[in-house]
Design a protein around this motif. Structure first.
Motif, PDB file in Angstrom:
ATOM      1  N   LEU A  33      94.219  10.744  -9.830  1.00 32.61           N
ATOM      2  CA  LEU A  33      93.695  10.686 -11.206  1.00 32.61           C
ATOM      3  C   LEU A  33      93.401   9.244 -11.594  1.00 32.61           C
ATOM      4  O   LEU A  33      94.238   8.355 -11.406  1.00 32.61           O
ATOM      5  N   LYS A  34      92.185   9.038 -12.150  1.00 38.60           N
ATOM      6  CA  LYS A  34      91.851   7.743 -12.776  1.00 38.60           C
ATOM      7  C   LYS A  34      91.583   8.058 -14.245  1.00 38.60           C
ATOM      8  O   LYS A  34      90.485   8.482 -14.619  1.00 38.60           O
ATOM      9  N   PRO A  35      92.597   7.890 -15.110  1.00 43.02           N
ATOM     10  CA  PRO A  35      92.396   8.241 -16.525  1.00 43.02           C
ATOM     11  C   PRO A  35      91.632   7.140 -17.270  1.00 43.02           C
ATOM     12  O   PRO A  35      91.418   6.051 -16.735  1.00 43.02           O
ATOM     13  N   SER A  36      91.265   7.445 -18.515  1.00 48.12           N
ATOM     14  CA  SER A  36      90.590   6.432 -19.343  1.00 48.12           C
ATOM     15  C   SER A  36      91.524   5.250 -19.574  1.00 48.12           C
ATOM     16  O   SER A  36      92.702   5.433 -19.891  1.00 48.12           O
ATOM     17  N   GLU A  37      90.985   4.073 -19.454  1.00 49.46           N
ATOM     18  CA  GLU A  37      91.781   2.850 -19.655  1.00 49.46           C
ATOM     19  C   GLU A  37      92.174   2.667 -21.125  1.00 49.46           C
ATOM     20  O   GLU A  37      93.009   1.847 -21.454  1.00 49.46           O
ATOM     21  N   ARG A  38      91.551   3.474 -22.015  1.00 50.56           N
ATOM     22  CA  ARG A  38      91.896   3.353 -23.442  1.00 50.56           C
ATOM     23  C   ARG A  38      93.120   4.179 -23.797  1.00 50.56           C
ATOM     24  O   ARG A  38      93.760   3.925 -24.811  1.00 50.56           O
TER      25      ARG A  38
ATOM     26  N   THR B 285      70.947  12.385 -31.035  1.00 52.25           N
ATOM     27  CA  THR B 285      71.904  11.429 -30.475  1.00 52.25           C
ATOM     28  C   THR B 285      73.329  11.960 -30.625  1.00 52.25           C
ATOM     29  O   THR B 285      73.688  12.487 -31.681  1.00 52.25           O
ATOM     30  N   GLU B 286      74.132  11.772 -29.584  1.00 52.16           N
ATOM     31  CA  GLU B 286      75.553  12.143 -29.719  1.00 52.16           C
ATOM     32  C   GLU B 286      76.239  11.079 -30.584  1.00 52.16           C
ATOM     33  O   GLU B 286      76.230   9.884 -30.241  1.00 52.16           O
ATOM     34  N   ILE B 287      76.842  11.503 -31.713  1.00 48.01           N
ATOM     35  CA  ILE B 287      77.500  10.535 -32.606  1.00 48.01           C
ATOM     36  C   ILE B 287      78.955  10.357 -32.178  1.00 48.01           C
ATOM     37  O   ILE B 287      79.486   9.258 -32.171  1.00 48.01           O
TER      38      ILE B 287
ATOM     39  N   CYS C 207      80.320  16.876 -12.867  1.00 52.67           N
ATOM     40  CA  CYS C 207      80.388  15.801 -13.861  1.00 52.67           C
ATOM     41  C   CYS C 207      79.985  16.331 -15.235  1.00 52.67           C
ATOM     42  O   CYS C 207      78.821  16.702 -15.460  1.00 52.67           O
ATOM     43  N   GLN C 208      80.941  16.352 -16.153  1.00 53.89           N
ATOM     44  CA  GLN C 208      80.694  16.870 -17.502  1.00 53.89           C
ATOM     45  C   GLN C 208      80.375  15.705 -18.429  1.00 53.89           C
ATOM     46  O   GLN C 208      81.098  14.705 -18.437  1.00 53.89           O
ATOM     47  N   GLY C 209      79.300  15.850 -19.203  1.00 54.92           N
ATOM     48  CA  GLY C 209      78.821  14.737 -20.022  1.00 54.92           C
ATOM     49  C   GLY C 209      78.941  14.991 -21.516  1.00 54.92           C
ATOM     50  O   GLY C 209      79.769  15.786 -21.971  1.00 54.92           O
ATOM     51  N   GLY C 210      78.085  14.307 -22.272  1.00 50.50           N
ATOM     52  CA  GLY C 210      78.162  14.301 -23.738  1.00 50.50           C
ATOM     53  C   GLY C 210      77.673  15.608 -24.356  1.00 50.50           C
ATOM     54  O   GLY C 210      77.280  16.553 -23.660  1.00 50.50           O
TER      55      GLY C 210
ATOM     56  N   GLY D 115      83.144  12.731 -19.284  1.00 54.80           N
ATOM     57  CA  GLY D 115      82.913  11.532 -20.100  1.00 54.80           C
ATOM     58  C   GLY D 115      81.504  11.560 -20.651  1.00 54.80           C
ATOM     59  O   GLY D 115      80.918  12.627 -20.845  1.00 54.80           O
ATOM     60  N   SER D 116      80.938  10.387 -20.899  1.00 52.34           N
ATOM     61  CA  SER D 116      79.615  10.319 -21.530  1.00 52.34           C
ATOM     62  C   SER D 116      78.527  10.647 -20.507  1.00 52.34           C
ATOM     63  O   SER D 116      78.721  10.492 -19.295  1.00 52.34           O
ATOM     64  N   THR D 117      77.361  11.058 -20.997  1.00 52.81           N
ATOM     65  CA  THR D 117      76.273  11.481 -20.100  1.00 52.81           C
ATOM     66  C   THR D 117      75.776  10.363 -19.178  1.00 52.81           C
ATOM     67  O   THR D 117      75.599  10.607 -17.980  1.00 52.81           O
TER      68      THR D 117
ATOM     69  N   ILE E  34      88.139  11.622 -12.753  1.00 56.97           N
ATOM     70  CA  ILE E  34      87.969  10.463 -13.650  1.00 56.97           C
ATOM     71  C   ILE E  34      87.796  11.048 -15.044  1.00 56.97           C
ATOM     72  O   ILE E  34      86.884  11.873 -15.260  1.00 56.97           O
ATOM     73  N   THR E  35      88.658  10.665 -15.974  1.00 54.73           N
ATOM     74  CA  THR E  35      88.726  11.414 -17.237  1.00 54.73           C
ATOM     75  C   THR E  35      88.509  10.503 -18.457  1.00 54.73           C
ATOM     76  O   THR E  35      88.696   9.290 -18.380  1.00 54.73           O
ATOM     77  N   PRO E  36      88.113  11.108 -19.604  1.00 52.67           N
ATOM     78  CA  PRO E  36      87.752  10.334 -20.797  1.00 52.67           C
ATOM     79  C   PRO E  36      88.948  10.118 -21.731  1.00 52.67           C
ATOM     80  O   PRO E  36      90.046  10.607 -21.473  1.00 52.67           O
TER      81      PRO E  36
END
Ligand code: NAD
Length: 489
Positions: free
Chosen positions: A172-177, A381-383, A246-249, A225-227, A146-148
């Motif tokens: 693969l489930k990619p980002s919907e954006r 904060t992650e900007i 799982c890799q985060g912010g 993706g995000s944390t 699942i990717t960002p």
């Protein structure tokens, strides 16, 4: 109506979705296509198709499996220009950045072509008289990623090549954006000769992901993706008995020592902070200058911010594109305001700017916030936007204390000419990736991508040997063949 994308299941393009989302060019605000939100029934079909393909793919010798990857590598090289243009149009980064992203993705395909050797086991003869013991690596079965949004070409390739080279079937489930890059990637995959069911694509959002996380035949999940989402996916996948990575912010500090080559440091830090509009998990987002480095670095970096050329990434000379959505723009501008409210001064303010001809784009220009309080919320904060926060420290020890006072521990960098200072930093910095006179310490495909703490949930990371270990399970065999059983032919 805009074209509707489809999934790739069993080597066929299809979609049963009733709901779709618009995919919007972040520079022009034009709707380019619509992406399906795949329901659980169709996800289940993809998993069942992959599970049916697994026994045959697993039995295909590794040296044959990689022939499809060699073809894919050549197809990616031949189509790199189209892929880069799609990335720029849906993600916003410049054409040059998109090409760079694809190069890093292709590098993973190249490394995975070494699987016949990387997957080898170990063997010990005579662990007891006449008894041998060995370990082999076997694939898991069906695995998913699942990717960002921020690297639509590269990040799927952190996983896909290793997963299929080791004999797994991959979804693969990619980002919907940013789904268009994946569709083009899968057009190439369809030409590379993989048997039906070995590599599949399902588009969607949370419900689609949950169907993958809950399906008993999905044996391993890779996420970037995000944390908060990384934590959620790690919990749900592992609670369901799956392997997960799982890799985060991120919030990446860089220390500038007074002896640094200031021109070089400024150029590299500017590229790190504002490249990809700051939407890189290895972007320098906090610059800590030590002692007298402060005044000169502040002057240089403010100048670099003011002169960076912002615009549509396919136009000539553009050095930075838009951020991904209007929501991101509003969030980033809100965080700049928060930093100012906490006591920082907006030395260069990228809010309320626009690009002629692209007035509806999601523009945030390079921003420099000076004297950001180390104990404020903004400092932690992650900007994930083109904002560089400046801080000062009197000594290297004070700078390292600031570096280590955070929880998103992806990368930390230092600029210095002093080897002993560099060694001290490398040794003491709490970070999974360290850059010394480097602004984006992105590991090559044959090294693991090693975020720590809130930037990573799991143990084996993406890429290289870690990827091989993640996608295989070890089987230990202990065997005895007594001489007296031999028929002595
Ligand atoms: P995101 O977490 O919003 O989305 C990532 C993926 O998760 C997408 O495919 C999305 O559809 C899915 N998703 C979103 N919400 C979900 C939910 N509630 N349940 C299940 N699935 C969900 O991340 P993004 O905005 O696409 O990407 C930016 C983030 O990714 C940043 O935080 C950045 O630091 C991080 N990132 C980290 C790395 C790394 O290597 N550590 C690399 C790139 C990006």
């Amino acid at each position: 109506m805009a074209e509707r994308l489809r999934n790739y299941i069993g080597n066929n393009w299809q979609s049963s979705a009733g709901n779709f989302l618009d995919v919007v060019n972040p520079a022009s605000a034009q709707v380019m296509v619509q992406v399906p939100l795949t329901p659980a029934e169709e996800v289940n079909k993809a998993v069942e198709t992959a599970a049916a393909a697994f026994p045959g793919w697993r039995r295909t010798p590794a040296a044959e499996r990689i022939q499809c990857l060699f073809k894919l590598k050549n197809l990616l090289e031949a189509h790199i220009d189209e892929l880069a243009r799609i990335i720029t149009n849906e993600c916003g980064k410049t054409y040059k950045e998109s090409i760079g992203e694809m190069r890093r993705g292709i590098e993973n395909v190249e490394v995975a072509c070494g699987i016949p050797m990387m997957m080898q086991g170990q063997h010990s003869e005579d662990i007891a008289p006449g008894i041998d013991e060995y370990v082999v690596r076997q694939p898991l079965g069906v695995v998913a990623a699942i990717t960002p949004f921020n690297f639509p070409g590269m990040i799927p390739l952190w996983f896909l090549p290793y997963a299929v080279a080791t004999g797994n079937c991959f979804i693969l489930k990619p980002s919907e954006r940013v789904p268009m890059t994946s569709n083009h990637l899968f057009e190439l995959i369809s030409e590379a000769g993989f048997p039906a069911g070995v590599i599949q694509l399902v588009h969607g959002n949370k419900d689609t992901v949950d169907a993958l996380l809950d399906h008993p035949d999905v044996r391993a999940v890779s996420f970037v993706g995000s944390t908060p989402v990384a934590r959620y996916i790690y919990s749900r996948a592992t609670a369901n008995g799956k392997r997960a990575q799982c890799q985060g912010g991120a919030k990446n500090p860089v220390v500038i020592m007074p002896d640094a080559d200031m021109e070089m440091a400024t150029k590299i830090i500017a590229d790190s902070a504002w490249g990809c509009a700051g939407q890189r998990c290895l972007a320098n987002s906090v610059a800590i200058s030590v002692g007298e480095a402060g005044n000169i670095f502040t002057e240089y970096i403010a100048d670099a911010a003011l002169t960076r050329k912002v615009g549509y990434g396919l136009d000539d000379g553009i050095e930075m594109g838009p951020v991904i959505t209007q929501d991101s723009k509003a969030r980033i501008e809100g965080l700049i305001a928060k930093g100012v409210a906490e006591g920082a001064s907006a030395l260069v303010d990228g809010r309320q700017k626009t690009v002629t001809g692209y007035e509806d784009g999601n523009w945030v220009f390079p921003t420099v916030l000076d004297r950001v309080p180390a104990d404020g919320e903004l400092a932690r904060t992650e900007i994930f936007g083109p904002v560089l926060s400046l801080m000062r420290a009197a000594t290297i020890d004070e700078a390292i204390t600031i570096v280590n006072n955070r929880s998103y521990v992806n990368m930390a960098c230092i600029f210095t000419r002093d080897g002993a200072i560099a060694r001290k930093f490398r040794y003491e910095a709490v970070a999974g990736n360290v850059g010394i006179n480097i602004g984006v310490a992105a590991p090559m495909a044959f090294f693991p991508f090693s975020g720590w703490e809130q930037s990573f949930f799991g143990d084996l990371h993406a890429q290289g040997r870690h990827g091989v270990e993640f996608y295989t399970q070890t089987k230990v065999v202990v065997e005895r063949w007594p001489q007296e059983w031999s028929r002595q032919f």
